[in-house]
Scaffold this motif. Sequence first.
Motif, PDB file in Angstrom:
ATOM      1  N   CYS A  10      46.312  16.492  74.537  1.00 43.73           N
ATOM      2  CA  CYS A  10      46.401  15.158  73.947  1.00 43.73           C
ATOM      3  C   CYS A  10      47.867  14.738  73.911  1.00 43.73           C
ATOM      4  N   CYS A  13      48.950  14.151  69.899  1.00 45.74           N
ATOM      5  CA  CYS A  13      49.088  15.200  68.879  1.00 45.74           C
ATOM      6  C   CYS A  13      49.238  16.612  69.482  1.00 45.74           C
ATOM      7  N   CYS A  15      47.163  18.548  70.907  1.00 50.63           N
ATOM      8  CA  CYS A  15      46.010  19.430  70.778  1.00 50.63           C
ATOM      9  C   CYS A  15      45.460  19.718  72.183  1.00 50.63           C
ATOM     10  N   CYS A  30      40.245  12.633  71.544  1.00 51.91           N
ATOM     11  CA  CYS A  30      40.752  13.786  70.811  1.00 51.91           C
ATOM     12  C   CYS A  30      40.034  13.855  69.463  1.00 51.91           C
ATOM     13  N   ARG A  32      41.062  15.471  66.921  1.00 50.99           N
ATOM     14  CA  ARG A  32      42.038  15.519  65.834  1.00 50.99           C
ATOM     15  C   ARG A  32      42.589  14.133  65.494  1.00 50.99           C
TER      16      ARG A  32
END
Length: 198
Positions: A10, A13, A15, A30, A32
């Motif tokens: 991502c 972030c 992730c 994503c 998150r």
Amino acid sequence: MANCDELIICEHCDCVFERVALAKHQTSLCSRCGGVLQRASGMAIDQRLALTITAGVLWILANFYPLMTISLQGQKNSATLWDAVLALSVGPITFIALVAAISIIIAPIFQLLGLAWVLSFALARKRAPGFKLCMRWLESLRPWSMLEVCLLGALVAVFKLAGMLDVLPGVGLFALAALSVLLIPVAGRDVRELWDLP
């Protein structure tokens, strides 16, 4: 642990996720932060190349044909995008002329040339020479291509001047409008999926 080619990170972030196969027009997000990880445009390489060539023809029309022609008491004057940049370069705002030239003339043509280069090799299932550099340039040029801002300014000028003068929209204005719309699917964020080509 999955193979690195099967992972996607991502950009918002950092992730890490496993890449999934997407159907036409699907998007993966994503879990998150909700940022877009992947987007399947549904356009084949040959379709994207055809649209890129079409956008190149529209760029030529938008740059070398008048955006509008104004007339008052028998006197006519018309202006192209190049004329607008030259008009800005005279006087104390020369720097603005450079920014305008980059955002409405130079960045779009470099985007189109880079895309045509990458896509013409991708059509033959090959990676273009200088592929990584070209893709980085495409990503860097995207925020600088501001044709839609120029189009909005030209349309405002047409409507404002229409009350005082005879204003005739030119071929360049229609080509600029079509080019602005066409650049969204051709050179937008979906360009990133070209990294996945063989």
